[in-house]
Enzyme design. Structure first.
Site, PDB file in Angstrom:
ATOM      1  N   SER A 116       2.192  10.510   1.172  1.00 24.28           N
ATOM      2  CA  SER A 116       3.393   9.096   1.661  1.00 24.28           C
ATOM      3  C   SER A 116       4.579  10.422   2.338  1.00 24.28           C
ATOM      4  O   SER A 116       5.314   9.968   3.306  1.00 24.28           O
ATOM      5  CB  SER A 116       4.549   8.719   0.907  1.00 24.28           C
ATOM      6  OG  SER A 116       4.571   9.043  -0.479  1.00 24.28           O
ATOM      7  N   HIS A 137      -1.783   7.695   6.649  1.00 27.83           N
ATOM      8  CA  HIS A 137      -0.571   6.976   5.649  1.00 27.83           C
ATOM      9  C   HIS A 137      -0.678   5.540   5.926  1.00 27.83           C
ATOM     10  O   HIS A 137       0.012   5.045   6.111  1.00 27.83           O
ATOM     11  CB  HIS A 137       0.635   7.729   5.701  1.00 27.83           C
ATOM     12  CG  HIS A 137       1.748   7.021   4.513  1.00 27.83           C
ATOM     13  ND1 HIS A 137       3.095   6.916   5.541  1.00 27.83           N
ATOM     14  CD2 HIS A 137       1.476   6.741   3.680  1.00 27.83           C
ATOM     15  CE1 HIS A 137       4.302   6.501   4.479  1.00 27.83           C
ATOM     16  NE2 HIS A 137       3.429   6.676   2.783  1.00 27.83           N
ATOM     17  N   GLU A 149       0.391   5.508   9.196  1.00 24.12           N
ATOM     18  CA  GLU A 149       0.801   6.310  10.178  1.00 24.12           C
ATOM     19  C   GLU A 149       0.424   7.256  10.117  1.00 24.12           C
ATOM     20  O   GLU A 149      -1.029   7.704   8.856  1.00 24.12           O
ATOM     21  CB  GLU A 149       2.028   7.114   9.591  1.00 24.12           C
ATOM     22  CG  GLU A 149       3.355   5.958   9.572  1.00 24.12           C
ATOM     23  CD  GLU A 149       4.285   7.270   9.015  1.00 24.12           C
ATOM     24  OE1 GLU A 149       5.530   6.516   9.639  1.00 24.12           O
ATOM     25  OE2 GLU A 149       3.693   7.850   8.213  1.00 24.12           O
ATOM     26  N   ASN A 187       9.256   6.859   6.115  1.00 22.46           N
ATOM     27  CA  ASN A 187       9.897   7.005   4.978  1.00 22.46           C
ATOM     28  C   ASN A 187      11.235   8.639   5.047  1.00 22.46           C
ATOM     29  O   ASN A 187      12.084   8.465   4.351  1.00 22.46           O
ATOM     30  CB  ASN A 187       9.380   8.125   3.817  1.00 22.46           C
ATOM     31  CG  ASN A 187       8.140   7.114   3.165  1.00 22.46           C
ATOM     32  OD1 ASN A 187       8.259   6.047   2.548  1.00 22.46           O
ATOM     33  ND2 ASN A 187       7.449   7.786   2.718  1.00 22.46           N
TER      34      ASN A 187
END
Length: 525
Positions: A116, A137, A149, A187
């Protein structure tokens, strides 16, 4: 016949991804060096499949799906898989070693990491034929969350990214292609949701009030209750990783208040104590008051922006200054707020300044500040601010007016930007930064943030709803009054306003980067 998939790691993410692959009809190897971890993972998968079956959401039986998942403590068993997905703890050396070993055993399989925060390019550096390494991800829980992702490293083959996108769609996911930048997309863009909430709490705003305000804006959870759900240690580690990866960029700086709780072992729901105690958990916001607008004092609503328009459309007001009891000034720049009817109390929008700064502009009048972010839902909470000089008639009028229209009001310590807008403005500014760097397209960026975090609108969609010019002016005001670089508007936002642009859909930027975040050497010559 569908390709075989191998999952390296039987923790929460590994077993979740293994379940998704098995449900899609793949034979799956689930690897973990610990037998107990494998037994626990299979038990958890069985429980989840049984719940799906009971709700009529499972094609076939739990046993049929489980028969496609084969546990193993041997990496050799995984070597023949066409797709290898590593879901080990977030340690670069461990991920490099696992994928490196699989790469040595088989020169042809595709090697993916579920990291991540770690660089895909760095993971691939220790793997034979790094062009076959990419990031996949998934978001927790992998069985439920639609977003994946798909991340290309510096050497990832473009054709491999296309294959990965197709595979994820066949698994029922909604993949978004992003480049290998720190924090990838979600993130990174989400960092202000936590970071600015922590700063506001450190400046005297109660954590419960911050959570209530963000929920009232349509976010599924407030920042503090979400940190408790994620785990303060996990959230702090992600913040620290992005901060370090950007070499100390101020807008990513973690907050001491979070570190203090992590160091004390107060990690959230999993320890029974984080920002809140479990049980009972975070307190619920009070119910909105009943709508009773018959005798409410009417304001003159001033300003051309989207907030002013929505207030005029939904709230009682007057266009006649002689009938107005007060002015509701929705303009952002302080220097614009001088052409008001004489002697009326002023309730000033504080997106770009504090109530105290507004009071300095209107020394002869009662002044209060307010903040409200469109679109205004039924649960929206109105933030009210008294100048440091004290409460006044303007504050009482604002409380009466917004309560009469069915909205709960909170009187908060005077802060420029308020709570909801300040957090949202930094989310938008971060999204503009990611867009400018080619991390993802505008449409993918909005989609990823809605799917990955549950935001009611994508950040760029929200920026268009607010209008870009007042957003820019508010960020400029925050930077001027708070004096910190984390509020600096991104240059792309400045250029868009200068060009008269109000949407991101037709924005002309450089072609989307093919798996590299940094400028290629040949382009830099």
């Amino acid at each position: 016949m569908k390709e075989t998939v191998a999952l390296l790691g039987a923790g929460t993410m590994g077993r979740g991804i293994a379940e998704v692959a098995a449900l899609a009809g793949h034979a799956v190897w689930l690897y973990d060096p610990l037998e107990a971890a494998l037994e626990r993972a299979l038990a958890e998968i069985r429980t989840d499949l049984q719940k799906m079956s009971e709700k009529g959401r499972l094609v076939g039986t739990p046993d049929e799906v489980l028969s496609r998942i084969r546990p193993t403590q041997s990496l050799e068993d995984c070597a023949g898989a066409a797709w290898v997905i590593e879901a080990a703890p977030e340690q670069l050396e461990l991920k490099q070693e696992l994928l490196g070993q699989l790469g040595e055993r088989n020169p042809d399989n595709i090697l993916a990491s579920n990291t991540s925060t770690l660089s895909i390019s760095a993971i691939a550096a220790r793997v034979k034929h790094p062009e076959r390494v990419l990031g996949l991800h998934f978001f927790n829980p992998a069985q439920r969350m639609k977003l994946v992702e798909v991340v290309g490293g510096l050497q990832t083959a473009p054709t491999l990214l296309e294959r990965a996108l197709e595979l994820m769609r066949s698994w029922g996911k909604e993949p978004v292609q992003v480049v290998d930048a720190p924090g990838f997309l979600v993130n990174r863009v989400a960092r202000p949701f936590y970071g600015e909430a922590l700063r506001l709490h450190g400046e005297g705003i109660a954590k419960e009030h911050i959570d209530w305000i963000l929920r009232g804006m349509g976010f599924p959870m407030g920042p503090f209750e979400l940190m408790d759900l994620i785990g303060l240690d996990v959230n702090y580690a992600a913040s620290s990783s992005v901060y370090q990866a950007f070499y100390g960029e101020p807008r990513y700086r973690p907050h001491p208040l979070q570190y203090q709780r992590v160091a004390a072992g107060m990690l959230g729901r999993k320890t029974g104590q984080g920002w809140y105690t479990y049980p009972p958990g975070p307190p619920r916001p009070p119910a909105p008051p009943p709508v009773q607008t018959q005798d409410t004092p009417l304001p003159l609503i001033v300003g051309p922006n989207s907030l002013a328009r929505e207030l005029r459309a939904r709230f009682r007001h007057t266009e006649n200054p002689a009938e107005a009891r007060f002015v509701l000034d929705c303009r952002v720049k302080l220097e614009r707020k001088h052409d008001l009817p004489a002697n009326l109390p002023v309730v000033s929008l504080v997106w770009g300044h504090s109530a105290s700064s507004a009071q300095a502009e209107f020394r002869e009048r009662p002044v209060a500040g307010f903040s409200l972010v469109p679109p205004i839902g039924e649960q929206a909470i109105v933030e009210l601010f008294a100048p440091l000089s004290g409460e006044s008639e303007a504050l009482k009028l604002a409380q009466t007016y917004f309560s009469a229209h069915g909205h709960h009001t909170l009187l908060l310590p005077d802060q420029p930007g308020g709570v909801g807008f300040r957090i949202l403005a930094l989310l938008i500014n971060e999204a503009v930064s990611a867009l400018a760097e080619g991390v993802a397209s505008p449409a993918d960026l909005n989609r990823a943030m809605r799917l990955g975090t549950g935001y009611p609108l994508g950040p760029l969609e929200w920026a268009e709803r607010l209008w870009l010019k007042p957003l820019l002016r508010a960020l400029e005001g925050l930077q001027a009054e708070l004096g910190e670089d984390r509020y600096r508007p991104h240059p792309l936002l400045r250029r868009m306003v200068a060009a008269g642009l109000e949407t991101f859909g037709n924005l002309s930027l450089a072609p989307h980067a093919k798996g590299d975040w940094q400028t290629r050497e040949e382009e830099a010559v």
